[in-house]
Write a protein that holds these residues in place. Structure first.
Motif, PDB file in Angstrom:
ATOM      1  N   GLY A 116       0.814  -1.226   0.000  1.00 30.70           N
ATOM      2  CA  GLY A 116       0.000   0.000   0.000  1.00 30.70           C
ATOM      3  C   GLY A 116       0.837   1.260   0.000  1.00 30.70           C
ATOM      4  N   ASN A 117       0.198   2.374   0.370  1.00 32.07           N
ATOM      5  CA  ASN A 117       0.871   3.663   0.445  1.00 32.07           C
ATOM      6  C   ASN A 117       0.951   4.073   1.914  1.00 32.07           C
ATOM      7  OD1 ASN A 117       1.685   6.327   0.421  1.00 32.07           O
ATOM      8  ND2 ASN A 117       0.105   7.049  -1.000  1.00 32.07           N
ATOM      9  N   SER A 216      -6.610  -0.986  -7.777  1.00 30.42           N
ATOM     10  CA  SER A 216      -5.448  -1.671  -8.318  1.00 30.42           C
ATOM     11  C   SER A 216      -4.558  -0.641  -9.004  1.00 30.42           C
ATOM     12  CB  SER A 216      -5.884  -2.749  -9.317  1.00 30.42           C
ATOM     13  OG  SER A 216      -4.743  -3.177 -10.025  1.00 30.42           O
ATOM     14  N   ALA A 217      -3.425  -0.356  -8.361  1.00 34.34           N
ATOM     15  CA  ALA A 217      -2.479   0.589  -8.972  1.00 34.34           C
ATOM     16  C   ALA A 217      -1.848  -0.044 -10.212  1.00 34.34           C
ATOM     17  CB  ALA A 217      -1.408   0.990  -7.960  1.00 34.34           C
ATOM     18  N   LEU A 218      -1.820  -1.360 -10.241  1.00 37.43           N
ATOM     19  CA  LEU A 218      -1.241  -2.042 -11.413  1.00 37.43           C
ATOM     20  C   LEU A 218      -2.124  -1.833 -12.641  1.00 37.43           C
ATOM     21  CD1 LEU A 218      -0.172  -5.518  -9.924  1.00 37.43           C
ATOM     22  CD2 LEU A 218       1.275  -3.511 -10.300  1.00 37.43           C
ATOM     23  N   ILE A 345      -5.591  -8.650  -2.078  1.00 40.62           N
ATOM     24  CA  ILE A 345      -4.278  -8.033  -1.837  1.00 40.62           C
ATOM     25  C   ILE A 345      -3.182  -8.978  -2.331  1.00 40.62           C
ATOM     26  CG2 ILE A 345      -2.631  -7.364  -0.021  1.00 40.62           C
ATOM     27  CD1 ILE A 345      -5.080  -6.392   1.619  1.00 40.62           C
ATOM     28  N   SER A 346      -3.302 -10.251  -1.946  1.00 38.92           N
ATOM     29  CA  SER A 346      -2.256 -11.208  -2.349  1.00 38.92           C
ATOM     30  C   SER A 346      -2.263 -11.435  -3.851  1.00 38.92           C
ATOM     31  CB  SER A 346      -2.426 -12.527  -1.603  1.00 38.92           C
ATOM     32  OG  SER A 346      -1.881 -12.385  -0.315  1.00 38.92           O
ATOM     33  N   ARG A 347      -3.445 -11.359  -4.473  1.00 41.46           N
ATOM     34  CA  ARG A 347      -3.508 -11.486  -5.936  1.00 41.46           C
ATOM     35  C   ARG A 347      -2.732 -10.336  -6.583  1.00 41.46           C
ATOM     36  NH1 ARG A 347      -7.570 -13.841  -9.280  1.00 41.46           N
ATOM     37  NH2 ARG A 347      -7.388 -15.567  -7.818  1.00 41.46           N
ATOM     38  N   GLU A 348      -2.894  -9.139  -5.999  1.00 39.70           N
ATOM     39  CA  GLU A 348      -2.189  -7.963  -6.542  1.00 39.70           C
ATOM     40  C   GLU A 348      -0.670  -8.139  -6.391  1.00 39.70           C
ATOM     41  OE1 GLU A 348      -3.841  -5.715  -8.137  1.00 39.70           O
ATOM     42  OE2 GLU A 348      -2.935  -3.727  -7.955  1.00 39.70           O
ATOM     43  N   ILE A 349      -0.269  -8.639  -5.226  1.00 41.83           N
ATOM     44  CA  ILE A 349       1.166  -8.855  -4.986  1.00 41.83           C
ATOM     45  C   ILE A 349       1.692  -9.901  -5.977  1.00 41.83           C
ATOM     46  CG2 ILE A 349       2.886  -9.688  -3.301  1.00 41.83           C
ATOM     47  CD1 ILE A 349       1.074  -8.475  -1.081  1.00 41.83           C
ATOM     48  N   LYS A 350       0.900 -10.957  -6.177  1.00 44.82           N
ATOM     49  CA  LYS A 350       1.315 -12.011  -7.112  1.00 44.82           C
ATOM     50  C   LYS A 350       1.457 -11.448  -8.536  1.00 44.82           C
ATOM     51  CE  LYS A 350      -1.112 -15.971  -8.237  1.00 44.82           C
ATOM     52  NZ  LYS A 350      -1.939 -17.122  -7.821  1.00 44.82           N
ATOM     53  N   ASN A 351       0.468 -10.642  -8.935  1.00 45.52           N
ATOM     54  CA  ASN A 351       0.526 -10.041 -10.277  1.00 45.52           C
ATOM     55  C   ASN A 351       1.722  -9.112 -10.412  1.00 45.52           C
ATOM     56  OD1 ASN A 351      -1.757 -11.389 -11.054  1.00 45.52           O
ATOM     57  ND2 ASN A 351      -3.156  -9.679 -10.634  1.00 45.52           N
ATOM     58  N   ALA A 352       2.032  -8.386  -9.324  1.00 43.58           N
ATOM     59  CA  ALA A 352       3.172  -7.461  -9.369  1.00 43.58           C
ATOM     60  C   ALA A 352       4.482  -8.240  -9.481  1.00 43.58           C
ATOM     61  CB  ALA A 352       3.181  -6.589  -8.119  1.00 43.58           C
ATOM     62  N   ILE A 353       4.563  -9.361  -8.776  1.00 51.72           N
ATOM     63  CA  ILE A 353       5.789 -10.177  -8.871  1.00 51.72           C
ATOM     64  C   ILE A 353       5.941 -10.682 -10.305  1.00 51.72           C
ATOM     65  CG2 ILE A 353       6.931 -12.318  -8.093  1.00 51.72           C
ATOM     66  CD1 ILE A 353       5.589 -11.856  -5.327  1.00 51.72           C
ATOM     67  N   SER A 355       4.853  -9.458 -13.060  1.00 52.47           N
ATOM     68  CA  SER A 355       5.178  -8.437 -14.060  1.00 52.47           C
ATOM     69  C   SER A 355       6.352  -7.560 -13.620  1.00 52.47           C
ATOM     70  CB  SER A 355       3.943  -7.576 -14.341  1.00 52.47           C
ATOM     71  OG  SER A 355       3.493  -7.000 -13.128  1.00 52.47           O
ATOM     72  N   ASP A 356       7.035  -7.995 -12.547  1.00 51.06           N
ATOM     73  CA  ASP A 356       8.204  -7.286 -12.036  1.00 51.06           C
ATOM     74  C   ASP A 356       7.887  -5.819 -11.715  1.00 51.06           C
ATOM     75  OD1 ASP A 356      10.768  -7.163 -11.183  1.00 51.06           O
ATOM     76  OD2 ASP A 356      11.654  -6.757 -13.161  1.00 51.06           O
ATOM     77  N   ARG A 357       6.722  -5.610 -11.041  1.00 51.81           N
ATOM     78  CA  ARG A 357       6.333  -4.233 -10.707  1.00 51.81           C
ATOM     79  C   ARG A 357       6.031  -4.083  -9.206  1.00 51.81           C
ATOM     80  NH1 ARG A 357       1.899  -1.597 -14.133  1.00 51.81           N
ATOM     81  NH2 ARG A 357       0.845  -3.591 -14.074  1.00 51.81           N
ATOM     82  N   LEU A 358       6.705  -4.892  -8.361  1.00 56.34           N
ATOM     83  CA  LEU A 358       6.430  -4.817  -6.921  1.00 56.34           C
ATOM     84  C   LEU A 358       6.588  -3.396  -6.376  1.00 56.34           C
ATOM     85  CD1 LEU A 358       7.890  -7.794  -4.834  1.00 56.34           C
ATOM     86  CD2 LEU A 358       5.524  -7.028  -4.994  1.00 56.34           C
ATOM     87  N   GLY A 359       7.540  -2.662  -6.956  1.00 56.41           N
ATOM     88  CA  GLY A 359       7.810  -1.301  -6.488  1.00 56.41           C
ATOM     89  C   GLY A 359       6.593  -0.388  -6.590  1.00 56.41           C
ATOM     90  N   VAL A 360       5.642  -0.716  -7.460  1.00 58.39           N
ATOM     91  CA  VAL A 360       4.449   0.120  -7.646  1.00 58.39           C
ATOM     92  C   VAL A 360       3.498  -0.015  -6.449  1.00 58.39           C
ATOM     93  CG1 VAL A 360       2.406   0.493  -9.118  1.00 58.39           C
ATOM     94  CG2 VAL A 360       4.607  -0.135 -10.160  1.00 58.39           C
ATOM     95  N   ILE A 361       3.508  -1.175  -5.797  1.00 55.01           N
ATOM     96  CA  ILE A 361       2.478  -1.409  -4.770  1.00 55.01           C
ATOM     97  C   ILE A 361       3.050  -1.580  -3.363  1.00 55.01           C
ATOM     98  CG2 ILE A 361       0.818  -2.423  -6.384  1.00 55.01           C
ATOM     99  CD1 ILE A 361       1.693  -5.211  -5.214  1.00 55.01           C
TER     100      ILE A 361
END
Ligand code: ADP
Length: 363
Positions: A116-117, A216-218, A345-353, A355-361
């Motif tokens: 989150g932020n 979803s920030a992604l 939340i975990s789905r978002e984290i999984k998607n970020a991993i 797409s290599d965008r963990l830094g966004v979330i």
């Protein structure tokens, strides 16, 4: 002490083994479905537990690891932070985490990657900031009175701190306000300082809908996850007593939340529901960059003009999401699978991993 540095957090993330992430949270509030949802998405889970309060997490079998602390606030202790980092933990903040750890500690001392932020937490904790964000968004809030002498209609009076509605009261005039302030002091529910900081707002007569969203920030998309309404003691008990007896009993209600029940809203109001979520997300982008990130909640009263009036927001997962741990009617329509806020939340984290965008979330 300085603030937690986002670059340091990103460096930590860089070192984490992305194949072996642990989703961790404090054992309270919404931990059950945060952890269950993490397991559903294939993550290892950890709970930081106050000794003696581990029962639900053991009995429901949601945690792979337990980190025991004497008091919840010890989650910010350096040794606990280190244990969390060593397990590649991403911590999911919730209302009790912020309340027990202390907002300043979360901002300044908690050097563990969080979902989150981090900066937005202060915007929900301070009433003036919260009001600014909601009104800047163009969302209707109850009218606020600057001084009790101005009371010209029924008002709701609230006090500072995480008190869960204790001592809140309804008044219709300045005289009644003074009388009730004295009464609350006599009961020991408020002190002189609380009285000075009383927050007075228009009483909105309507039905309660606490609306749970996910930004979803992604995907830059606002989703509707579910809705609940609250059981509050003693007001809900008082409402079960006939009016005549209520008058005789002369009871002062309190608004202490003790449970939640799932609700749905008239379908024709969903346009307004989505518009409010979208507007809040836009305001947050401007006020506290990068903006909303993950779950948030607008606590509303729907009046007889069918207008949603927002009296409070949570800029993180709200306790009312417990009312749909196995999904809500709305997540069923959107995802066609069991989707709790925790799992989302975990789905978002999984998607970020992926797409290599963990830094966004992560913050
Ligand atoms: P807290 O966050 O301190 O528990 P809330 O702002 O959520 O306090 O208010 C507690 C309860 O009081 C709400 O759930 C709702 O039932 C009632 N309430 C709050 N604001 C209003 C209002 N403006 N008009 C009518 N009822 C209100």
């Amino acid at each position: 002490m300085g603030k937690v540095n986002k670059d340091d957090i990103l460096d930590m993330l860089e070192k984490y083994d992305k194949e072996d992430i642990t989703i961790a949270t404090l054992g309270s509030h919404t931990a059950l479905h945060i952890l269950r949802g993490a397991k559903q998405e294939g993550f290892r889970t950890a709970v930081v537990c106050e000794k003696g309060r581990e029962v639900p997490y053991e009995r429901f079998g949601v945690a792979d690891e337990f980190i025991f602390v004497d008091e919840f606030k010890d989650i910010v202790n350096e040794d606990v932070q280190e244990q969390l980092r060593n397990m590649n933990a991403i911590v999911v903040p919730h209302g009790s985490f912020v309340a027990y750890a202390g907002l300043s500690n979360v901002e300044d001392k908690f050097n563990v990657p969080m979902f989150g932020n981090r900066d937005i937490l202060r915007w929900e904790a301070e009433r003036d900031k919260e009001r600014k964000m909601i009104t800047d968004a163009g969302i209707r809030m109850p009218y606020k009175f600057d001084k009790p002498e101005d009371i010209d209609r029924t008002v709701m009076v609230k006090f500072p701190g995480a008190r869960g509605g204790l001592g809140y009261f309804v008044a219709g005039s300045f005289d009644e306000y003074n009388q009730k302030i004295d009464e609350m002091k006599e009961r020991g529910w408020i002190n002189d300082d609380d009285a000075k900081q009383a927050h007075i707002e228009e009483y909105v007569c309507g039905c309660n809908y606490c609306i749970h969203y996910f930004y979803s920030a992604l995907n830059d998309e606002v989703e509707l996850l579910g809705m609940d309404s609250r059981f509050e003691s003693s007001i809900d008990g008082i409402c079960r007593i006939p009016a005549k007896d209520q008058m005789e009993l002369n009871m002062s209600p309190s608004y202490v939340i003790s449970g939640n029940h799932p609700v749905v809203i008239r379908e024709s109001l969903l346009g307004q529901v989505f518009a409010n979520g979208d507007k809040l997300v836009e305001a947050a982008k401007k006020l506290v960059k990068p903006g909303m990130n993950g779950p948030f909640c607008l606590q509303c009263l729907c009046n007889d003009d069918l207008e949603l009036v927002v009296f409070e927001m949570s800029a993180r997962i709200d306790g009312g999401t417990n009312s749909f741990m196995n999904g809500s009617p709305y997540t069923f329509v959107k995802f066609e699978e069991e989707m709790s806020a925790g799992r989302r939340i975990s789905r978002e984290i999984k998607n970020a991993i992926k797409s290599d965008r963990l830094g966004v979330i992560i913050t």
